[in-house]
Design a protein around this motif. Structure first.
Motif, PDB file in Angstrom:
ATOM      1  N   ARG A  27       0.842  -1.214   0.000  1.00 52.56           N
ATOM      2  CA  ARG A  27       0.000   0.000   0.000  1.00 52.56           C
ATOM      3  C   ARG A  27       0.869   1.253   0.000  1.00 52.56           C
ATOM      4  N   GLU A  28       1.916   1.241   0.818  1.00 47.38           N
ATOM      5  CA  GLU A  28       2.823   2.385   0.892  1.00 47.38           C
ATOM      6  C   GLU A  28       3.442   2.691  -0.471  1.00 47.38           C
ATOM      7  N   ALA A  29       3.740   1.640  -1.226  1.00 51.17           N
ATOM      8  CA  ALA A  29       4.358   1.802  -2.547  1.00 51.17           C
ATOM      9  C   ALA A  29       3.324   2.052  -3.644  1.00 51.17           C
ATOM     10  N   GLY A  30       2.046   1.941  -3.300  1.00 53.84           N
ATOM     11  CA  GLY A  30       1.001   2.095  -4.317  1.00 53.84           C
ATOM     12  C   GLY A  30       0.972   0.939  -5.290  1.00 53.84           C
ATOM     13  N   ARG A  31       1.319  -0.240  -4.818  1.00 55.96           N
ATOM     14  CA  ARG A  31       1.396  -1.445  -5.655  1.00 55.96           C
ATOM     15  C   ARG A  31       0.423  -2.500  -5.162  1.00 55.96           C
ATOM     16  N   GLY A  32       0.178  -3.489  -6.000  1.00 51.61           N
ATOM     17  CA  GLY A  32      -0.744  -4.555  -5.644  1.00 51.61           C
ATOM     18  C   GLY A  32      -0.045  -5.891  -5.503  1.00 51.61           C
ATOM     19  N   PRO A  33      -0.666  -6.824  -4.810  1.00 51.38           N
ATOM     20  CA  PRO A  33      -0.052  -8.138  -4.595  1.00 51.38           C
ATOM     21  C   PRO A  33       0.178  -8.918  -5.884  1.00 51.38           C
ATOM     22  N   GLN A  34      -0.563  -8.620  -6.934  1.00 56.23           N
ATOM     23  CA  GLN A  34      -0.378  -9.324  -8.210  1.00 56.23           C
ATOM     24  C   GLN A  34       0.964  -9.004  -8.857  1.00 56.23           C
ATOM     25  N   GLU A  35       1.641  -7.946  -8.403  1.00 57.75           N
ATOM     26  CA  GLU A  35       2.945  -7.574  -8.965  1.00 57.75           C
ATOM     27  C   GLU A  35       4.103  -8.289  -8.273  1.00 57.75           C
ATOM     28  N   VAL A  36       3.830  -8.940  -7.147  1.00 59.16           N
ATOM     29  CA  VAL A  36       4.876  -9.625  -6.382  1.00 59.16           C
ATOM     30  C   VAL A  36       5.179 -10.970  -7.036  1.00 59.16           C
ATOM     31  N   VAL A  37       6.467 -11.215  -7.296  1.00 66.06           N
ATOM     32  CA  VAL A  37       6.870 -12.471  -7.920  1.00 66.06           C
ATOM     33  C   VAL A  37       7.563 -13.417  -6.948  1.00 66.06           C
ATOM     34  N   ALA A  38       7.979 -12.912  -5.778  1.00 64.04           N
ATOM     35  CA  ALA A  38       8.650 -13.780  -4.812  1.00 64.04           C
ATOM     36  C   ALA A  38       8.753 -13.109  -3.446  1.00 64.04           C
ATOM     37  N   LEU A  39       8.807 -13.942  -2.421  1.00 64.65           N
ATOM     38  CA  LEU A  39       9.225 -13.529  -1.085  1.00 64.65           C
ATOM     39  C   LEU A  39      10.655 -14.026  -0.960  1.00 64.65           C
ATOM     40  N   ALA A  40      11.516 -13.239  -0.357  1.00 63.24           N
ATOM     41  CA  ALA A  40      12.925 -13.627  -0.229  1.00 63.24           C
ATOM     42  C   ALA A  40      13.367 -13.453   1.211  1.00 63.24           C
ATOM     43  N   THR A  41      14.238 -14.343   1.663  1.00 63.73           N
ATOM     44  CA  THR A  41      14.731 -14.293   3.038  1.00 63.73           C
ATOM     45  C   THR A  41      16.123 -14.909   3.105  1.00 63.73           C
ATOM     46  N   VAL A  42      16.640 -15.018   4.299  1.00 63.21           N
ATOM     47  CA  VAL A  42      17.933 -15.641   4.529  1.00 63.21           C
ATOM     48  C   VAL A  42      17.741 -17.162   4.620  1.00 63.21           C
ATOM     49  N   GLY A  43      18.752 -17.902   4.217  1.00 56.65           N
ATOM     50  CA  GLY A  43      18.669 -19.358   4.199  1.00 56.65           C
ATOM     51  C   GLY A  43      18.215 -19.993   5.499  1.00 56.65           C
ATOM     52  N   ALA A  44      18.652 -19.450   6.625  1.00 60.50           N
ATOM     53  CA  ALA A  44      18.296 -20.021   7.929  1.00 60.50           C
ATOM     54  C   ALA A  44      16.793 -19.948   8.214  1.00 60.50           C
ATOM     55  N   LYS A  45      16.071 -19.093   7.495  1.00 58.05           N
ATOM     56  CA  LYS A  45      14.627 -18.936   7.719  1.00 58.05           C
ATOM     57  C   LYS A  45      13.777 -19.607   6.639  1.00 58.05           C
ATOM     58  N   ALA A  46      14.399 -20.318   5.733  1.00 55.38           N
ATOM     59  CA  ALA A  46      13.685 -20.908   4.601  1.00 55.38           C
ATOM     60  C   ALA A  46      12.589 -21.878   5.017  1.00 55.38           C
ATOM     61  N   GLY A  47      12.747 -22.510   6.155  1.00 55.38           N
ATOM     62  CA  GLY A  47      11.747 -23.469   6.613  1.00 55.38           C
ATOM     63  C   GLY A  47      10.795 -22.923   7.662  1.00 55.38           C
ATOM     64  N   GLU A  48      10.886 -21.639   7.954  1.00 55.89           N
ATOM     65  CA  GLU A  48      10.019 -21.034   8.973  1.00 55.89           C
ATOM     66  C   GLU A  48       8.562 -21.151   8.505  1.00 55.89           C
ATOM     67  N   PRO A  49       7.718 -21.874   9.264  1.00 58.98           N
ATOM     68  CA  PRO A  49       6.347 -22.135   8.818  1.00 58.98           C
ATOM     69  C   PRO A  49       5.548 -20.878   8.461  1.00 58.98           C
ATOM     70  N   GLY A  50       5.694 -19.804   9.212  1.00 55.88           N
ATOM     71  CA  GLY A  50       4.951 -18.581   8.910  1.00 55.88           C
ATOM     72  C   GLY A  50       5.346 -17.974   7.573  1.00 55.88           C
ATOM     73  N   LEU A  51       6.634 -18.061   7.227  1.00 59.76           N
ATOM     74  CA  LEU A  51       7.097 -17.544   5.939  1.00 59.76           C
ATOM     75  C   LEU A  51       6.644 -18.439   4.790  1.00 59.76           C
ATOM     76  N   VAL A  52       6.745 -19.743   5.000  1.00 63.34           N
ATOM     77  CA  VAL A  52       6.318 -20.698   3.977  1.00 63.34           C
ATOM     78  C   VAL A  52       4.828 -20.519   3.687  1.00 63.34           C
ATOM     79  N   GLU A  53       4.026 -20.405   4.740  1.00 66.85           N
ATOM     80  CA  GLU A  53       2.579 -20.236   4.556  1.00 66.85           C
ATOM     81  C   GLU A  53       2.246 -18.886   3.925  1.00 66.85           C
ATOM     82  N   ALA A  54       2.945 -17.822   4.313  1.00 63.97           N
ATOM     83  CA  ALA A  54       2.700 -16.496   3.732  1.00 63.97           C
ATOM     84  C   ALA A  54       2.973 -16.516   2.229  1.00 63.97           C
ATOM     85  N   ALA A  55       4.066 -17.132   1.819  1.00 67.32           N
ATOM     86  CA  ALA A  55       4.378 -17.230   0.392  1.00 67.32           C
ATOM     87  C   ALA A  55       3.277 -17.995  -0.336  1.00 67.32           C
ATOM     88  N   SER A  56       2.809 -19.068   0.272  1.00 69.21           N
ATOM     89  CA  SER A  56       1.729 -19.854  -0.322  1.00 69.21           C
ATOM     90  C   SER A  56       0.450 -19.030  -0.458  1.00 69.21           C
TER      91      SER A  56
END
Length: 160
Positions: A27-56
């Protein structure tokens, strides 16, 4: 133009917390979720359930990058807490920039932060997000009309 959301998170963060902050940053950027192509994080957090579910929930992949790769990225808001916890002075901003560079055809020269690191509203700031753009990825802008005659640098001539 494609957008990448970089996400830093504490253990046990919920998908709701992540998605709420992602929505606020978009919202701050004036953009929509359809423009997002990926969530990115550090390797140690790749299996964090909240991040995995949010990406899904957002319908995008969760991309993880090694801490040493993220540590080499210059960012506007480095954090000692991130360095102590994840081995890199930035997770959200650096991950967004690294993944945006990977998505675009211009590499690092084609990625830039649209929204720097933002913290969640919860008292403990369990999640941080940053928004980066990948330029030159060959996709037309959302809502664009495509190329017009004014975009042409030369004209094709037909044979007679």
């Amino acid at each position: 133009m494609s957008l990448v959301v970089g996400v830093g998170a504490r253990r046990g963060v919920t998908a709701r917390e992540v998605c709420d902050l992602v929505a606020a940053v978009l919202r701050e950027a004036g953009r929509g979720p359809q423009e997002v192509v990926a969530l990115a994080t550090v390797g140690a957090k790749a299996g964090e359930p909240g991040l995995v579910e949010a990406a899904s929930l957002l319908g995008v992949p969760l991309r993880a990058h090694p801490a040493d790769v993220l540590a080499r990225v210059g960012v506007p808001h480095p954090s000692g807490a991130a360095l102590a916890a994840a081995g890199t002075p930035s997770v959200a901003e650096a991950a967004a920039l690294v993944e945006a560079a990977r998505c675009g055809v211009f590499g690092a020269a084609g990625s830039e932060l649209l929204v720097p690191k933002r913290k969640s509203a919860s008292g403990a700031a369990r999640v941080t997000c940053a928004l980066a753009v990948a330029r030159g990825n060959g996709r037309l802008p959302a809502g664009g009309l495509g190329y017009t005659r004014g975009d042409a640098v030369f004209e094709l001539r037909t044979r007679r």
